[in-house]
Design a protein around this motif. Structure first.
Motif, short mmCIF file in Angstrom:
data_model
loop_
_atom_site.label_atom_id
_atom_site.label_comp_id
_atom_site.label_asym_id
_atom_site.label_seq_id
_atom_site.Cartn_x
_atom_site.Cartn_y
_atom_site.Cartn_z
N THR A 4 0.84 -1.19 0.00
CA THR A 4 0.00 0.00 0.00
C THR A 4 0.88 1.24 0.00
O THR A 4 1.92 1.28 0.66
N ILE A 5 0.45 2.21 -0.75
CA ILE A 5 1.17 3.50 -0.82
C ILE A 5 0.15 4.61 -0.59
O ILE A 5 -0.76 4.78 -1.39
N PRO A 6 0.25 5.35 0.54
CA PRO A 6 1.27 5.21 1.57
C PRO A 6 1.09 3.94 2.40
O PRO A 6 0.09 3.23 2.25
N GLU A 7 2.07 3.67 3.28
CA GLU A 7 2.00 2.45 4.09
C GLU A 7 0.80 2.49 5.02
O GLU A 7 0.18 1.47 5.28
N ASN A 8 0.49 3.68 5.54
CA ASN A 8 -0.63 3.83 6.47
C ASN A 8 -1.55 4.93 5.97
O ASN A 8 -1.10 5.94 5.43
N ILE A 33 -0.41 -3.66 -5.96
CA ILE A 33 -0.07 -2.36 -5.38
C ILE A 33 -1.36 -1.56 -5.23
O ILE A 33 -2.13 -1.43 -6.19
N VAL A 34 -1.60 -1.03 -4.05
CA VAL A 34 -2.80 -0.24 -3.78
C VAL A 34 -2.38 1.19 -3.45
O VAL A 34 -1.66 1.43 -2.47
N TYR A 35 -2.80 2.13 -4.27
CA TYR A 35 -2.53 3.55 -4.02
C TYR A 35 -3.78 4.18 -3.40
O TYR A 35 -4.89 4.02 -3.90
N TYR A 36 -3.57 4.90 -2.31
CA TYR A 36 -4.68 5.63 -1.68
C TYR A 36 -4.54 7.11 -2.00
O TYR A 36 -3.49 7.72 -1.74
N GLU A 37 -5.58 7.69 -2.59
CA GLU A 37 -5.64 9.10 -2.95
C GLU A 37 -4.38 9.59 -3.67
O GLU A 37 -3.79 10.61 -3.28
#
Length: 635
Positions: A4-8, A33-37
């Motif tokens: 995940t990006i970011p990690e948290n 790979i999961v990108y958040y915002e």
């Protein structure tokens, strides 16, 4: 577990976003790979998922309840706000779809990602989809209210499908739904390669680029497209670090080749972009590294967000608010202070009796080589409101006797504000193993080696991603013969392996001995074979004028090569190590280790005399000879 990006996820995210983030991280495959915002060329979709067997999926997350929704259709939704007011918003499905096509348009510009023939000619060669996640609505709500007539069931996820605490939740159903969120459904015949995924990340998220490798695009589109096959991207761990270092004082400890300098430069660029009025200072020990960082940051600042929209007539962006110096140059030319004055100056600064420039952020590379007083002075000049100090170090590369207590030296505690980089990305497995075996055998600190423990002295490199040839070892009759053999090896690498001259580095320990003018002999051997070269460490001017991509073989002392890397490295005259005039043998061990770890792919070690280090290399040559003889007998 997915990357995940970011990690948290940020603390201000909604409860629904946090739930979905945890579910994706926990239940998607390791190679997803999961990108958040992420910010993608002006837009911020909630989630982007990239998977080798999936393609790309763009998701919007909504925390609507049954009471929130008043009236919905394919284009526009009428919702009731928390204050009871009615409002019209774009359909979340339309929003997700628009974001998806925004992503697709960005990726279609790269021919390597496009179908060149067949039914889907000129379309992306992998599936792309979109969907909406409703974190507070259940499948039964959709059925009861007829919402599936407006929202395609395969393109949405409901609470019971994303919440592991719900009885109806199933990891298989979650995966199946994400795998089918495609308007034009076709499955990949072969999984996306690492190169494909890196290319996708490269176009969508410019900050993952290793900008030091960026070259101004050629005016011809096809040539530019072809050049994109050689894209280099930062490792996911480095990308996360560059984004997630955090504010105020931070410490990064890493092994050689772990990307410490790239992260430091990326951090400087990010701070400059976010705070254009800040005065940012980057310090390191040696001149050639300062010059290299300066060039890296200039590349970064001039790198276009979209390579295909590059304007060749645009003005060159200069890093006016980023100052890059080696420590002694900064002390002499910027502060106009002599080193022996440091204790007095530090005391005066503390009492506010001296006026010196202040900096909103300071970033220090190769921090293990900085003396305590240097760090005290630097930390006293940081803006008290920002306290932005980034220290980067690798104690295996320590070549000076520095006792280290950062709390005492800077007045700042790094407890809980540190990161460890233990993976080497620069060197091949063969080069790293060779160098580390030498270090472990010869270093006095071998018993202090740790794996990821910040309380230890030396971090052991955990792994490396690439394979290559074993380091070569050349033993010659004399130094003249040795340099001729090296010149032949250089020509062979250039002709057979297509290694450009400016990707080759010759390292030496001393300029001359009482028997041999080392540099003169090296230059004569190269000149005699018409090989172009540039002597980086001839003087201070040559160090400051050094440019890597000038078509010339570089010559440097090992000491000045810190922080640099080349595809092929030749360390000559190893019989001068450990140098007999140096009492500190540990420094010689570190220097040899530093020299070997400058090599990305090819490493050649040569000598014509005898020393403790060459005796070690003789043993390895003998072992190799015995193995080869055994193999030949077996055949």
């Amino acid at each position: 577990m997915a990357v995940t990006i970011p990690e948290n996820i940020r603390s201000s995210a909604t409860a629904g976003e946090r739930l979905f983030f945890r579910t994706l991280k926990t239940y998607l495959p390791d190679d997803y790979i999961v990108y958040y915002e992420p910010e993608i060329q002006g837009r911020r979709p909630d989630f982007v998922i990239i998977g080798p067997d999936l393609g790309v999926v763009v998701l919007e997350v909504k925390d609507y309840t049954k009471n929130t929704l008043f009236q919905i259709n394919n284009d526009e939704w009428q919702i009731v706000s928390s204050s009871g007011q009615n409002a019209f918003v774009k359909s979340p499905m339309k929003q997700a779809r628009d974001n998806m096509f925004h992503v697709v348009d960005a990726l279609k510009k790269d021919k390597s990602l496009v179908q060149l023939d067949g039914k889907y000619k000129f379309q992306l060669k992998f599936p792309y989809g979109h969907g909406v996640v409703f974190t507070r609505l259940y499948s039964k709500d959709f059925v009861e209210h007829g919402m599936y007539s407006v929202i395609e069931p395969s393109l949405c996820l409901t609470r019971d499908e994303i919440d592991p605490d719900k009885e109806a939740f199933s990891e298989e159903v979650l995966m199946e739904k994400i795998l089918n969120m495609f308007v034009v459904p076709f499955r990949l015949r072969e999984p996306l390669s690492i190169e494909d995924i890196n290319a996708i990340r490269y176009h969508l998220f410019p900050e993952v680029r290793i900008s030091a490798e960026y070259k101004q695009p050629v005016p011809y589109q096809d040539q530019l497209l072809l050049s994109l096959h050689d894209i280099k991207t930062m490792d996911l761990h480095q990308e996360n670090l560059a984004k997630q270092i955090g504010d105020k004082n931070r410490l990064i400890r890493g092994v050689a080749g772990s990307g410490k300098t790239i992260i430091l430069a990326s951090r400087a660029k990010m701070l400059s972009k976010q705070n254009p009025d800040w005065k940012i200072l980057i310090l390191c020990y040696n001149i050639s590294l300062a010059n290299s960082i300066q060039q890296m940051i200039t590349h970064m600042l001039n790198e276009p967000e979209d390579l295909f929209d590059f304007d060749p007539n645009s003005k060159v962006v200069t890093n006016e608010n980023i100052i890059v110096r080696n420590f002694h140059s900064w002390l002499k030319n910027d502060l106009r202070i002599k080193e022996h004055q440091l204790p007095t100056i530090i005391e005066k600064v503390g009492k506010k009796e001296a006026i010196l420039p202040t900096y909103d952020a300071v970033l220090i590379d190769e921090g293990q080589d900085f003396e305590a007083d240097w760090l005290r002075l630097v930390s006293s000049l940081i803006n008290v409101n920002t306290q932005s100090l980034l220290l980067v170090e690798d104690r295996a590369q320590t070549i000076y006797n520095r006792k280290r207590s950062y709390l005492q030296d800077t007045g700042l505690s790094f407890q809980g504000r540190s990161k460890v980089l233990s993976i080497n990305y620069r060197n091949t497995h063969q080069i790293l193993t060779f160098a580390w075996d030498f270090y472990r055998k010869h270093s006095l600190f071998k018993n202090k080696v740790v794996k990821g423990d910040l309380d230890g002295e030396i971090i052991a490199p955990q792994s490396t991603k690439r394979k290559g040839p074993e380091p070569g070892i050349i033993k010659a009759k004399n130094f003249f013969e040795e340099t001729k053999m090296i010149a032949r090896q250089i020509m062979k690498l250039h002709e057979e392996k297509k290694v450009s001259y400016d990707e080759m580095l010759i390292l030496y320990r001393v300029k001359k001995t009482y028997q041999t003018p080392i540099i003169d002999v090296i230059k004569k051997a190269l000149t005699g074979t018409n090989l172009p070269f540039y002597w980086i460490t001839e003087n201070d001017v040559s160090k400051r004028s050094y440019e890597k991509e000038d078509g010339k073989i570089k010559i440097s002392t090992i000491e000045s090569s810190k922080g640099l890397d080349f595809r092929a490295v030749f360390i000559v005259n190893i019989d001068s190590m450990p140098f007999p005039l140096v009492e500190n043998k540990e420094r010689e061990v570190s220097l040899f280790y530093i020299g070997m770890t400058r090599a990305q792919e090819y490493l050649c070690l040569s000598y014509s005399g005898e020393s403790e280090f060459t005796n070690y290399l003789d043993d390895i040559r003998e072992e190799r000879k015995q193995v080869k003889t055994g193999v030949e007998k077996a055949n």
